[in-house]
Design an enzyme around this catalytic site. Structure first.
Site, PDB file in Angstrom:
ATOM      1  N   ARG A 269       0.849  -1.181   0.000  1.00 16.18           N
ATOM      2  CA  ARG A 269       0.000   0.000   0.000  1.00 16.18           C
ATOM      3  C   ARG A 269       0.891   1.240   0.000  1.00 16.18           C
ATOM      4  O   ARG A 269       1.883   1.301   0.727  1.00 16.18           O
ATOM      5  CB  ARG A 269      -0.942   0.027   1.226  1.00 16.18           C
ATOM      6  CG  ARG A 269      -2.031  -1.030   1.217  1.00 16.18           C
ATOM      7  CD  ARG A 269      -3.030  -0.822   0.101  1.00 16.18           C
ATOM      8  NE  ARG A 269      -4.105  -1.800   0.110  1.00 16.18           N
ATOM      9  CZ  ARG A 269      -4.089  -2.950  -0.541  1.00 16.18           C
ATOM     10  NH1 ARG A 269      -3.017  -3.282  -1.252  1.00 16.18           N
ATOM     11  NH2 ARG A 269      -5.116  -3.768  -0.488  1.00 16.18           N
TER      12      ARG A 269
ATOM     13  N   GLU B 260      -5.526   5.915  -7.389  1.00 13.86           N
ATOM     14  CA  GLU B 260      -5.539   5.026  -8.549  1.00 13.86           C
ATOM     15  C   GLU B 260      -6.843   5.194  -9.310  1.00 13.86           C
ATOM     16  O   GLU B 260      -7.914   5.197  -8.689  1.00 13.86           O
ATOM     17  CB  GLU B 260      -5.369   3.570  -8.098  1.00 13.86           C
ATOM     18  CG  GLU B 260      -4.030   3.319  -7.408  1.00 13.86           C
ATOM     19  CD  GLU B 260      -3.842   1.878  -6.973  1.00 13.86           C
ATOM     20  OE1 GLU B 260      -4.742   1.038  -7.214  1.00 13.86           O
ATOM     21  OE2 GLU B 260      -2.788   1.573  -6.385  1.00 13.86           O
TER      22      GLU B 260
ATOM     23  N   HIS C 247      -0.841  -1.316 -10.706  1.00  9.65           N
ATOM     24  CA  HIS C 247      -1.497  -2.184  -9.726  1.00  9.65           C
ATOM     25  C   HIS C 247      -1.940  -3.510 -10.357  1.00  9.65           C
ATOM     26  O   HIS C 247      -3.118  -3.855 -10.378  1.00  9.65           O
ATOM     27  CB  HIS C 247      -2.692  -1.482  -9.070  1.00  9.65           C
ATOM     28  CG  HIS C 247      -3.004  -2.066  -7.710  1.00  9.65           C
ATOM     29  ND1 HIS C 247      -3.644  -1.362  -6.732  1.00  9.65           N
ATOM     30  CD2 HIS C 247      -2.758  -3.298  -7.183  1.00  9.65           C
ATOM     31  CE1 HIS C 247      -3.790  -2.123  -5.649  1.00  9.65           C
ATOM     32  NE2 HIS C 247      -3.246  -3.307  -5.906  1.00  9.65           N
ATOM     33  N   LEU C 248      -0.954  -4.228 -10.843  1.00  6.50           N
ATOM     34  CA  LEU C 248      -1.196  -5.531 -11.466  1.00  6.50           C
ATOM     35  C   LEU C 248      -1.046  -6.683 -10.472  1.00  6.50           C
ATOM     36  O   LEU C 248      -1.298  -7.831 -10.822  1.00  6.50           O
ATOM     37  CB  LEU C 248      -0.204  -5.745 -12.617  1.00  6.50           C
ATOM     38  CG  LEU C 248      -0.262  -4.740 -13.766  1.00  6.50           C
ATOM     39  CD1 LEU C 248       0.849  -5.037 -14.770  1.00  6.50           C
ATOM     40  CD2 LEU C 248      -1.619  -4.763 -14.450  1.00  6.50           C
ATOM     41  N   GLY C 249      -0.659  -6.373  -9.239  1.00  4.38           N
ATOM     42  CA  GLY C 249      -0.274  -7.414  -8.293  1.00  4.38           C
ATOM     43  C   GLY C 249      -1.190  -8.612  -8.210  1.00  4.38           C
ATOM     44  O   GLY C 249      -0.808  -9.737  -8.545  1.00  4.38           O
TER      45      GLY C 249
ATOM     46  N   ASP D  98       3.895  -0.718  -7.535  1.00  4.77           N
ATOM     47  CA  ASP D  98       2.677  -1.245  -8.151  1.00  4.77           C
ATOM     48  C   ASP D  98       1.437  -0.626  -7.529  1.00  4.77           C
ATOM     49  O   ASP D  98       0.325  -0.879  -7.984  1.00  4.77           O
ATOM     50  CB  ASP D  98       2.629  -2.774  -8.002  1.00  4.77           C
ATOM     51  CG  ASP D  98       1.486  -3.413  -8.767  1.00  4.77           C
ATOM     52  OD1 ASP D  98       1.337  -3.107  -9.971  1.00  4.77           O
ATOM     53  OD2 ASP D  98       0.736  -4.225  -8.173  1.00  4.77           O
TER      54      ASP D  98
END
Length: 322
Positions: free
Chosen positions: A239, A267, A286-288, A262
């Site tokens: 985060r 966002e 933010h592909l995690g 990420d």
């Protein structure tokens, strides 16, 4: 007719990740691929919907928004929790709240943390951009191999332990710290315990793996960042607020450290954000958690939850907040 909104489908894959036909036979289903931050605009969009199917922590639903959605009857959360939603306000309004399973065991995010480390260490994004611009290796700084380097894990839970295993397979030394970590627990995970200052001083790569909470917000501040080695890599797949933003942006601007991120404070990351101009930062959107299997679990179970609710027998109910 019942109206269902599927929110925050940024990659436009929701319709392809589940069979929506049974639900579409009973309701109008509308997919939204953007996110609204203005509360008035959000209320105007959603006021006529009976059911909201949300995706993780993208659109925020404070009590001030929930109070202005009079038709809302079912609110579905993907994953086991969503701190961006006021669950208590929903339940106080009599809205049924359901959730889905997590979709994966953390390996997708842990693997992306490793990917970001490698990309930052070997200057892969800069090399890709140069190659596409007609330059081969010209202007690309020399990177470094991870074997023999030190990885410092801030947090040694499930994901941190996975990343530790990947790093050891590459021949890295791994040290870890968190507010509650003990030397005994670190040893049990096969890594060395270090206090925060020592970890930051010795690590060539620092990777964040803490849950965001009041006690962890800003856990890396200006003094902590100043302890990092020149040119060390800071990876954050957890985060954004775990790290104080102003000193982080300053360290990146000065070239003191390399960033590999990420997650972000807002966002989608807005155009013009200082990170966009940081040449020594590797950015992923933010592909995690977002592998196809996860989305298939999210949307299949979201459809199942909605059909069960419409049949009068809701499933996967969210427990009331403590």
């Amino acid at each position: 007719m019942t109206r269902v909104a599927v929110l925050d489908d940024w990659q436009g894959i929701a319709a392809d990740c589940a069979d929506w036909s049974a639900l579409k036979a009973q309701a109008e289903v509308v997919f939204f691929q953007d996110t609204l931050f203005d509360e008035d605009a959000l209320v105007a969009r959603l006021a006529d919907f009976d059911i909201l199917l949300t995706l993780r922590e993208r659109t925020r639903f404070p009590a001030s928004v929930i109070a202005r959605l009079p038709k809302l009857r079912l609110f579905n959360i993907t994953g086991m929790r969503n701190p961006s939603v006021d669950i208590g306000a929903l339940m106080a309004r009599g809205v049924t709240v359901c959730r889905t399973e997590a979709g994966e065991g953390g390996e997708a995010t842990a693997e992306l943390a490793l990917c970001l480390m490698l990309c930052a260490a070997r200057q892969v994004p800069a090399g890709d951009a140069a190659l596409r611009a007609g330059r081969f290796q010209s202007g690309i700084p020399a990177g470094f191999a991870l074997k023999g380097r030190t990885l410092g894990l801030v947090g040694l839970g499930k994901l941190g332990t996975m990343v530790a295993g990947y790093a050891k397979a590459l021949g890295m030394k791994v040290v870890a710290w968190s507010p509650n970590l003990t030397p005994e627990r670190a040893s049990a995970a096969g890594v060395e315990f270090a206090d925060k200052a020592d970890l930051l001083r010795q690590a060539d790569v620092v990777s964040m793996h803490l849950v965001l909470a009041p006690a962890t917000r800003g856990i890396l501040g200006a003094e902590d960042l100043a302890l990092m080695k020149p040119g060390a890599i800071l990876v954050n797949t957890s985060r954004w607020p775990l790290i104080e933003e102003a000193p982080l942006l300053d360290a990146l601007k000065r070239g003191a450290i390399i960033g590999a991120f990420d997650v972000y404070g807002q966002e989608p990351l807005p155009l013009g954000h200082p990170l966009m101009d940081a040449p020594n930062a590797v950015l992923s959107p933010h592909l995690g958690f977002g592998v196809r299997h996860t989305f298939e679990v999210f949307y299949r179970q979201s459809v199942e939850n909605t059909l069960a609710f419409l049949a009068g027998a809701p499933i996967r109910l969210m427990p009331p907040p403590a």
